[in-house]
Design an enzyme around this catalytic site. Structure first.
Site, mmCIF file in Angstrom:
data_model
loop_
_atom_site.group_PDB
_atom_site.id
_atom_site.type_symbol
_atom_site.label_atom_id
_atom_site.label_comp_id
_atom_site.label_asym_id
_atom_site.label_seq_id
_atom_site.Cartn_x
_atom_site.Cartn_y
_atom_site.Cartn_z
ATOM 1 N N ASP A 35 0.822 -1.218 0.000
ATOM 2 C CA ASP A 35 0.000 0.000 0.000
ATOM 3 C C ASP A 35 0.849 1.259 0.000
ATOM 4 O O ASP A 35 1.627 1.483 0.926
ATOM 5 C CB ASP A 35 -0.883 0.024 1.251
ATOM 6 C CG ASP A 35 -2.011 -0.981 1.177
ATOM 7 O OD1 ASP A 35 -2.739 -0.980 0.165
ATOM 8 O OD2 ASP A 35 -2.163 -1.772 2.123
ATOM 9 N N MET A 68 -2.398 4.647 -3.577
ATOM 10 C CA MET A 68 -3.383 5.599 -3.078
ATOM 11 C C MET A 68 -2.729 6.975 -3.144
ATOM 12 O O MET A 68 -2.428 7.600 -2.132
ATOM 13 C CB MET A 68 -3.804 5.222 -1.649
ATOM 14 C CG MET A 68 -4.707 3.996 -1.631
ATOM 15 S SD MET A 68 -4.726 3.168 -0.042
ATOM 16 C CE MET A 68 -3.297 2.113 -0.261
ATOM 17 N N GLY A 142 -6.728 4.301 3.445
ATOM 18 C CA GLY A 142 -5.862 5.163 4.254
ATOM 19 C C GLY A 142 -5.285 4.475 5.474
ATOM 20 O O GLY A 142 -4.209 4.833 5.929
ATOM 21 N N PHE A 143 -5.995 3.480 5.984
ATOM 22 C CA PHE A 143 -5.547 2.840 7.224
ATOM 23 C C PHE A 143 -5.872 1.350 7.211
ATOM 24 O O PHE A 143 -6.897 0.949 6.645
ATOM 25 C CB PHE A 143 -6.220 3.496 8.438
ATOM 26 C CG PHE A 143 -5.988 4.982 8.501
ATOM 27 C CD1 PHE A 143 -4.831 5.483 9.090
ATOM 28 C CD2 PHE A 143 -6.888 5.859 7.926
ATOM 29 C CE1 PHE A 143 -4.592 6.856 9.121
ATOM 30 C CE2 PHE A 143 -6.664 7.229 7.946
ATOM 31 C CZ PHE A 143 -5.513 7.735 8.544
ATOM 32 N N GLY A 144 -5.039 0.575 7.887
ATOM 33 C CA GLY A 144 -5.356 -0.827 8.112
ATOM 34 C C GLY A 144 -6.285 -0.952 9.309
ATOM 35 O O GLY A 144 -6.494 0.021 10.056
ATOM 36 N N GLY A 145 -6.847 -2.124 9.486
ATOM 37 C CA GLY A 145 -7.609 -2.425 10.693
ATOM 38 C C GLY A 145 -8.960 -1.750 10.820
ATOM 39 O O GLY A 145 -9.477 -1.613 11.929
ATOM 40 N N GLY A 176 -9.762 -4.426 2.529
ATOM 41 C CA GLY A 176 -10.154 -3.709 3.740
ATOM 42 C C GLY A 176 -11.120 -4.491 4.608
ATOM 43 O O GLY A 176 -12.187 -4.893 4.158
ATOM 44 N N GLY A 177 -10.698 -4.742 5.839
ATOM 45 C CA GLY A 177 -11.603 -5.381 6.801
ATOM 46 C C GLY A 177 -11.922 -6.836 6.524
ATOM 47 O O GLY A 177 -12.881 -7.382 7.077
ATOM 48 N N GLY A 197 -4.679 -7.477 6.010
ATOM 49 C CA GLY A 197 -3.576 -6.894 6.757
ATOM 50 C C GLY A 197 -3.666 -7.245 8.223
ATOM 51 O O GLY A 197 -2.977 -8.142 8.722
HETATM 52 C C1 DX5 Z 1 -6.260 0.417 3.248
HETATM 53 C C2 DX5 Z 1 -5.318 -0.436 2.480
HETATM 54 C C3 DX5 Z 1 -5.447 -1.864 2.776
HETATM 55 C C4 DX5 Z 1 -5.129 -2.237 4.187
HETATM 56 C C5 DX5 Z 1 -5.994 -3.408 4.521
HETATM 57 O O1 DX5 Z 1 -6.219 1.698 2.764
HETATM 58 O O2 DX5 Z 1 -5.520 -0.279 1.088
HETATM 59 O O3 DX5 Z 1 -4.712 -2.672 1.880
HETATM 60 O O4 DX5 Z 1 -3.782 -2.567 4.392
HETATM 61 O O5 DX5 Z 1 -5.828 -3.663 5.849
HETATM 62 P P1 DX5 Z 1 -6.877 -4.473 6.720
HETATM 63 O O6 DX5 Z 1 -6.937 -5.850 6.151
HETATM 64 O O7 DX5 Z 1 -6.247 -4.404 8.062
HETATM 65 O O8 DX5 Z 1 -8.200 -3.758 6.646
HETATM 66 ZN ZN ZN Z 2 -4.568 -1.796 -0.294
#
Ligand code: DX5
Ligand code: ZN
Length: 215
Positions: A35, A68, A142-145, A176-177, A197
């Site tokens: 990412d 992104m 923008g963010f994991g988790g 995502g998620g 992730g």
């Molecule tokens: C979010 C990223 C994802 C992120 C997914 O902007 O594009 O690839 O790493 O992470 P999880 O699986 O933790 O939602």
């Molecule tokens: Zn991604």
């Protein structure tokens, strides 16, 4: 085709990146999901070319690079040189998406198009025959988790219909998620690639969690 698993390196331990890359190499994962965030298209900054190159040095599986960033055309060649095998740009970040996907393929990479949760899959009708992967964002990027957005199931169904109607080879990737509770339903609805992730890297046994997601 059985579905593919792409662990997202965003949730890895960057102080132990080689260890986490080796873990993915030795797991049943298929791709590395990488990412790239610019602090403009999304409200976060992740990492850049030196880190991609470091991952590439050790990775034995394809690098699925998810941009992104605004105006990605500036850097397509540089991402190729850093080691991207699949390069995904956001529909919302491109003024000339067809030109961009053609340029990605011209550089010898697979071309992906990502769409944000608010973006209709119907906007892909005239590009679907030219792309290898559609990345359907199931969180706001923008963010994991973050928490999975349920409307994604409906989007997969509509996208699958478009892909069939246009006889496109495009894979549907969900990002995502994704977790152990929703992955089966996502596959049933037609997902081909699952990005994960937090689910992988926060687990006590990441290799086993990847194997579960692959089942
Ligand atoms: C979010 C990223 C994802 C992120 C997914 O902007 O594009 O690839 O790493 O992470 P999880 O699986 O933790 O939602
Ligand atoms: Zn991604």
């Amino acid at each position: 085709m059985s579905h593919l698993i792409a662990p997202s390196i965003l949730s890895a331990d960057f102080a132990n990146i080689q260890r986490d890359v080796e873990m993915i190499n030795n797991s049943s994962a298929d791709w590395f999901h990488v990412d790239i965030m610019d602090g403009m298209f999304v409200p976060n900054i992740s990492f850049g070319f030196p880190v991609i190159k470091a991952i590439k040095k050790h990775a034995t599986k394809p690098l699925d690079v998810h941009l992104m960033i605004e105006n990605p055309d500036r850097y397509l060649q540089t991402f190729k040189e850093a080691g991207a095998d699949i390069l995904t740009v956001h529909l919302e970040a491109c003024n000339h998406l067809h030109r961009t996907t053609q340029a990605i393929k011209g550089l010898g990479m697979k071309a992906g198009v990502a769409i944000n949760p608010h973006t209709s899959v119907h906007l892909l009708i005239d590009i679907i025959s030219d792309v290898d992967v559609v990345c359907v964002m199931s969180v706001n990027p923008g963010f994991g988790g973050q928490k999975f957005i349920e409307n994604t199931y409906h989007k997969i169904q509509s996208l699958k219909e478009i892909i069939r109607a246009k006889k496109s080879p495009a894979l549907i990737e969900i990002d995502g998620g994704v977790d152990l509770n929703n992955y089966k339903k996502l596959i049933e609805y037609g997902a081909d690639v699952l990005v994960a992730g937090n689910t992988v890297f926060s687990s006590s046994n990441p290799t086993q969690t990847i194997a579960e997601l692959k089942k």
